[in-house]
Motif scaffolding. Structure first.
Motif, PDB file in Angstrom:
ATOM      1  N   ARG A 189       0.848  -1.198   0.000  1.00 41.12           N
ATOM      2  CA  ARG A 189       0.000   0.000   0.000  1.00 41.12           C
ATOM      3  C   ARG A 189       0.875   1.236   0.000  1.00 41.12           C
ATOM      4  O   ARG A 189       1.920   1.252   0.628  1.00 41.12           O
ATOM      5  CB  ARG A 189      -0.858   0.049   1.263  1.00 41.12           C
ATOM      6  CG  ARG A 189      -1.722  -1.149   1.470  1.00 41.12           C
ATOM      7  CD  ARG A 189      -2.617  -0.961   2.712  1.00 41.12           C
ATOM      8  NE  ARG A 189      -3.832  -1.701   2.474  1.00 41.12           N
ATOM      9  CZ  ARG A 189      -4.889  -1.236   1.825  1.00 41.12           C
ATOM     10  NH1 ARG A 189      -4.911   0.028   1.415  1.00 41.12           N
ATOM     11  NH2 ARG A 189      -5.933  -1.995   1.580  1.00 41.12           N
ATOM     12  N   PHE A 190       0.408   2.262  -0.699  1.00 39.07           N
ATOM     13  CA  PHE A 190       0.970   3.602  -0.516  1.00 39.07           C
ATOM     14  C   PHE A 190      -0.163   4.435   0.042  1.00 39.07           C
ATOM     15  O   PHE A 190      -1.134   4.699  -0.663  1.00 39.07           O
ATOM     16  CB  PHE A 190       1.494   4.185  -1.823  1.00 39.07           C
ATOM     17  CG  PHE A 190       2.738   3.494  -2.318  1.00 39.07           C
ATOM     18  CD1 PHE A 190       3.895   3.469  -1.545  1.00 39.07           C
ATOM     19  CD2 PHE A 190       2.759   2.869  -3.558  1.00 39.07           C
ATOM     20  CE1 PHE A 190       5.046   2.843  -2.000  1.00 39.07           C
ATOM     21  CE2 PHE A 190       3.908   2.236  -4.015  1.00 39.07           C
ATOM     22  CZ  PHE A 190       5.053   2.227  -3.232  1.00 39.07           C
ATOM     23  N   GLY A 191      -0.108   4.799   1.300  1.00 40.99           N
ATOM     24  CA  GLY A 191      -1.244   5.458   1.939  1.00 40.99           C
ATOM     25  C   GLY A 191      -2.423   4.505   1.967  1.00 40.99           C
ATOM     26  O   GLY A 191      -2.283   3.357   2.379  1.00 40.99           O
ATOM     27  N   ALA A 192      -3.564   4.978   1.491  1.00 38.06           N
ATOM     28  CA  ALA A 192      -4.765   4.139   1.519  1.00 38.06           C
ATOM     29  C   ALA A 192      -4.854   3.250   0.282  1.00 38.06           C
ATOM     30  O   ALA A 192      -5.726   2.405   0.176  1.00 38.06           O
ATOM     31  CB  ALA A 192      -6.004   5.030   1.598  1.00 38.06           C
ATOM     32  N   ARG A 193      -3.939   3.454  -0.657  1.00 38.77           N
ATOM     33  CA  ARG A 193      -4.092   2.818  -1.952  1.00 38.77           C
ATOM     34  C   ARG A 193      -3.310   1.504  -2.026  1.00 38.77           C
ATOM     35  O   ARG A 193      -2.111   1.468  -1.766  1.00 38.77           O
ATOM     36  CB  ARG A 193      -3.588   3.799  -3.015  1.00 38.77           C
ATOM     37  CG  ARG A 193      -3.674   3.251  -4.391  1.00 38.77           C
ATOM     38  CD  ARG A 193      -3.965   4.320  -5.421  1.00 38.77           C
ATOM     39  NE  ARG A 193      -3.864   3.656  -6.718  1.00 38.77           N
ATOM     40  CZ  ARG A 193      -2.899   3.888  -7.591  1.00 38.77           C
ATOM     41  NH1 ARG A 193      -2.004   4.812  -7.347  1.00 38.77           N
ATOM     42  NH2 ARG A 193      -2.864   3.213  -8.723  1.00 38.77           N
ATOM     43  N   ALA A 194      -3.996   0.417  -2.373  1.00 40.39           N
ATOM     44  CA  ALA A 194      -3.344  -0.875  -2.569  1.00 40.39           C
ATOM     45  C   ALA A 194      -2.778  -0.911  -3.980  1.00 40.39           C
ATOM     46  O   ALA A 194      -3.505  -1.050  -4.950  1.00 40.39           O
ATOM     47  CB  ALA A 194      -4.332  -2.008  -2.370  1.00 40.39           C
ATOM     48  N   SER A 219       0.103   1.463 -17.655  1.00 36.24           N
ATOM     49  CA  SER A 219       0.920   2.283 -16.783  1.00 36.24           C
ATOM     50  C   SER A 219       0.187   2.542 -15.457  1.00 36.24           C
ATOM     51  O   SER A 219      -0.999   2.818 -15.462  1.00 36.24           O
ATOM     52  CB  SER A 219       1.208   3.601 -17.511  1.00 36.24           C
ATOM     53  OG  SER A 219       2.072   4.363 -16.760  1.00 36.24           O
ATOM     54  N   GLY A 220       0.905   2.385 -14.355  1.00 34.34           N
ATOM     55  CA  GLY A 220       0.314   2.667 -13.052  1.00 34.34           C
ATOM     56  C   GLY A 220      -0.360   1.488 -12.379  1.00 34.34           C
ATOM     57  O   GLY A 220      -0.897   1.633 -11.283  1.00 34.34           O
ATOM     58  N   CYS A 221      -0.321   0.305 -12.994  1.00 32.33           N
ATOM     59  CA  CYS A 221      -1.051  -0.833 -12.410  1.00 32.33           C
ATOM     60  C   CYS A 221      -0.241  -1.554 -11.328  1.00 32.33           C
ATOM     61  O   CYS A 221      -0.753  -2.471 -10.689  1.00 32.33           O
ATOM     62  CB  CYS A 221      -1.501  -1.812 -13.496  1.00 32.33           C
ATOM     63  SG  CYS A 221      -0.180  -2.821 -14.189  1.00 32.33           S
ATOM     64  N   GLY A 222       1.024  -1.163 -11.146  1.00 30.18           N
ATOM     65  CA  GLY A 222       1.795  -1.740 -10.040  1.00 30.18           C
ATOM     66  C   GLY A 222       2.934  -2.656 -10.461  1.00 30.18           C
ATOM     67  O   GLY A 222       3.536  -3.331  -9.627  1.00 30.18           O
ATOM     68  N   LYS A 223       3.274  -2.658 -11.735  1.00 32.02           N
ATOM     69  CA  LYS A 223       4.312  -3.566 -12.235  1.00 32.02           C
ATOM     70  C   LYS A 223       5.677  -3.260 -11.631  1.00 32.02           C
ATOM     71  O   LYS A 223       6.356  -4.157 -11.117  1.00 32.02           O
ATOM     72  CB  LYS A 223       4.404  -3.471 -13.772  1.00 32.02           C
ATOM     73  CG  LYS A 223       3.111  -3.719 -14.502  1.00 32.02           C
ATOM     74  CD  LYS A 223       3.288  -3.658 -16.011  1.00 32.02           C
ATOM     75  CE  LYS A 223       3.726  -2.295 -16.537  1.00 32.02           C
ATOM     76  NZ  LYS A 223       2.713  -1.225 -16.348  1.00 32.02           N
ATOM     77  N   SER A 224       6.086  -1.998 -11.723  1.00 29.28           N
ATOM     78  CA  SER A 224       7.430  -1.635 -11.238  1.00 29.28           C
ATOM     79  C   SER A 224       7.536  -1.818  -9.735  1.00 29.28           C
ATOM     80  O   SER A 224       8.583  -2.235  -9.221  1.00 29.28           O
ATOM     81  CB  SER A 224       7.756  -0.188 -11.599  1.00 29.28           C
ATOM     82  OG  SER A 224       7.791  -0.049 -12.993  1.00 29.28           O
ATOM     83  N   THR A 225       6.465  -1.505  -9.035  1.00 25.20           N
ATOM     84  CA  THR A 225       6.471  -1.696  -7.582  1.00 25.20           C
ATOM     85  C   THR A 225       6.706  -3.171  -7.251  1.00 25.20           C
ATOM     86  O   THR A 225       7.505  -3.508  -6.370  1.00 25.20           O
ATOM     87  CB  THR A 225       5.144  -1.196  -6.980  1.00 25.20           C
ATOM     88  OG1 THR A 225       4.976   0.180  -7.327  1.00 25.20           O
ATOM     89  CG2 THR A 225       5.138  -1.347  -5.468  1.00 25.20           C
ATOM     90  N   THR A 226       6.029  -4.051  -7.975  1.00 24.80           N
ATOM     91  CA  THR A 226       6.216  -5.487  -7.779  1.00 24.80           C
ATOM     92  C   THR A 226       7.674  -5.879  -7.998  1.00 24.80           C
ATOM     93  O   THR A 226       8.280  -6.601  -7.198  1.00 24.80           O
ATOM     94  CB  THR A 226       5.312  -6.272  -8.760  1.00 24.80           C
ATOM     95  OG1 THR A 226       3.959  -5.867  -8.568  1.00 24.80           O
ATOM     96  CG2 THR A 226       5.444  -7.766  -8.559  1.00 24.80           C
TER      97      THR A 226
HETATM   98  P1  ADP Z   1       3.626   0.603 -13.300  1.00 27.03           P
HETATM   99  O1  ADP Z   1       5.022   0.102 -13.212  1.00 27.03           O
HETATM  100  O2  ADP Z   1       2.637  -0.472 -13.597  1.00 27.03           O
HETATM  101  O3  ADP Z   1       3.483   1.770 -14.233  1.00 27.03           O
HETATM  102  P2  ADP Z   1       4.090   1.494 -10.586  1.00 27.03           P
HETATM  103  O4  ADP Z   1       4.332   0.260  -9.808  1.00 27.03           O
HETATM  104  O5  ADP Z   1       5.263   2.301 -10.981  1.00 27.03           O
HETATM  105  O6  ADP Z   1       3.188   1.142 -11.847  1.00 27.03           O
HETATM  106  O7  ADP Z   1       3.123   2.434  -9.756  1.00 27.03           O
HETATM  107  C1  ADP Z   1       1.847   2.018  -9.337  1.00 27.03           C
HETATM  108  C2  ADP Z   1       1.182   3.147  -8.571  1.00 27.03           C
HETATM  109  O8  ADP Z   1       1.813   3.353  -7.343  1.00 27.03           O
HETATM  110  C3  ADP Z   1       1.229   4.469  -9.306  1.00 27.03           C
HETATM  111  O9  ADP Z   1      -0.014   5.112  -9.154  1.00 27.03           O
HETATM  112  C4  ADP Z   1       2.306   5.230  -8.588  1.00 27.03           C
HETATM  113  O10 ADP Z   1       2.059   6.608  -8.650  1.00 27.03           O
HETATM  114  C5  ADP Z   1       2.203   4.699  -7.184  1.00 27.03           C
HETATM  115  N1  ADP Z   1       3.492   4.733  -6.487  1.00 27.03           N
HETATM  116  C6  ADP Z   1       4.622   4.116  -6.866  1.00 27.03           C
HETATM  117  N2  ADP Z   1       5.619   4.328  -5.988  1.00 27.03           N
HETATM  118  C7  ADP Z   1       5.106   5.120  -5.018  1.00 27.03           C
HETATM  119  C8  ADP Z   1       5.629   5.700  -3.807  1.00 27.03           C
HETATM  120  N3  ADP Z   1       6.889   5.496  -3.430  1.00 27.03           N
HETATM  121  N4  ADP Z   1       4.800   6.461  -3.069  1.00 27.03           N
HETATM  122  C9  ADP Z   1       3.512   6.666  -3.440  1.00 27.03           C
HETATM  123  N5  ADP Z   1       2.967   6.148  -4.550  1.00 27.03           N
HETATM  124  C10 ADP Z   1       3.740   5.385  -5.343  1.00 27.03           C
END
Ligand code: ADP
Length: 350
Positions: free
Chosen positions: A12-17, A38-45
């Motif tokens: 989660r980032f804040g309230a957002r999963a 874009s934005g679906c969470g790939k890079s975070t994973t």
């Molecule tokens: P993708 O790689 O699929 O484009 P990301 O994993 O980069 O997606 O990001 C997914 C969501 O998480 C985006 O809305 C991004 O803004 C948010 N996000 C990513 N990193 C952070 C962070 N460190 N703090 C807050 N929000 C983040």
């Protein structure tokens, strides 16, 4: 055991999963593409698997060893993962050999030098050892980055849009040679991309991601031909939608009756078909009797526009029955006139 195993990953980032209960497993020598908008969470994973970010929940195993769970957090450099990102980030002040050997710090000099030489051969850059990054083309830099990532023999390779900085002309060749090398080394690969074409080209398996979840996983052929839902279908190509109303287990459409069990009586049903899967009955030209529908469903349409694109022609139709607009992508040898009335076919296996 899979090389890489991820179970129940959440962030989660804040309230957002941003990542929600994500699980996947990748075998040695297998390439899985994490594909999604874009934005679906790939890079975070990917960052969590690499160890540069921590999940709120979940377990990560590499070759069966837990590298991350609610008690364990093995640092990135001790996970045996190789990283390759879009901005190759070669060290500008180091030579090619210095870059490739960067992760071999613990190795004795002679062995390290031999390993660097071997890798430069493998990525087809022999004789480049003493050059500096600024002397290389984009494609060459990308190959150095690959060699650098592979030098310590990682068990898992994590790649984030690694080819998007390259121009189109180079890209396909570099994708293929990268794939060959990764397969040869038996690395498990997780490649992040938002481009369906790239995923189809590279992946043994595609994990289609939306809103932090994997919505469908499978071989490119299966995902393309049997998408889980309308959005999954639309992610890979334009789609046509044929509408009808459910009556019992059937839906009545201009193409006749489809078997659609599991819908309430009176429910609106959408039948989705790709332009490539809509056939035009050539020889009847709308004049003859309705075509043989034993292997499919047919409807008559009027051509509203037809464009020749080389390999294929895009033919737009309006159905005579209810005015539904559809597009068929047919082999480019065929280009009907606007105004022609033709039979459109949907093969039963589509
Ligand atoms: P993708 O790689 O699929 O484009 P990301 O994993 O980069 O997606 O990001 C997914 C969501 O998480 C985006 O809305 C991004 O803004 C948010 N996000 C990513 N990193 C952070 C962070 N460190 N703090 C807050 N929000 C983040």
């Amino acid at each position: 055991t899979p090389r890489l195993e991820v179970a129940g990953l959440s962030r989660r980032f804040g309230a957002r999963a941003v990542v929600a209960d994500l699980s996947l497993a990748i075998a040695a020598g297998q390439v899985t593409c994490l594909l999604g908008p874009s934005g679906c969470g790939k890079s975070t994973t990917l960052r969590i698997i690499a160890g540069v970010d921590r999940p709120d929940a979940g377990t990560i195993r590499i070759d069966g060893r837990v590298v991350c769970d609610d008690r364990v957090a093995v640092p990135p450099e001790r996970r045996s993962v190789g990283l390759m990102f879009q901005d190759f980030a070669l060290f500008p002040h180091l030579t090619v050999a210095g870059n490739v050997g960067f992760g071999l710090a613990g190795m004795d000099r002679q062995t390290a030098a031999a390993r660097v030489g071997e890798l430069l051969e493998r990525v087809n850059l022999p004789g480049f050892a003493a050059k500096y990054p600024h002397e290389l083309s984009g494609g060459e830099q990308q190959r150095v980055a690959l060699a650098r990532a592979l030098a310590p023999r990682p068990r898992v390779m994590l790649m984030d849009e690694p080819f998007s900085g390259l121009d189109n002309r180079l890209r396909d060749g570099i994708r293929d040679s990268t794939l060959d090398l990764l397969k040869e080394t038996g690395t498990a690969v997780l490649l992040v991309t938002h481009e369906p074409d790239e995923a189809m080209r590279m992946a043994d398996e595609i994990a289609l991601m939306r809103d932090g979840r994997i919505v469908q996983q499978g071989a490119p052929y299966n995902i393309y031909n049997a998408p889980a839902d309308r959005a999954a279908a639309a992610f890979f190509s334009d789609i046509n939608v044929i509408r009808g109303i459910s009556r019992g287990a059937l839906t009545e459409t201009p193409f006749g009756v489809f078997l659609t069990p599991g819908h309430a009586d009176g429910a609106a049903v959408e039948i989705v078909i790709r332009p490539q899967h809509l056939k035009i009955e050539l020889d009847r030209n709308g004049r003859g009797p309705s075509p043989d529908t034993r292997n499919g469903a047919a409807a008559r349409g009027i051509v509203t526009r037809a464009r020749f694109l080389g390999r294929e022609s895009l033919v737009e139709f309006r159905l005579e029955a209810d005015g539904t607009r559809l597009t068929a992508a047919v082999p480019g040898v065929f280009l009907p006139r606007a105004g022609a009335a033709l039979w459109l076919m949907i093969r039963r296996d589509r």
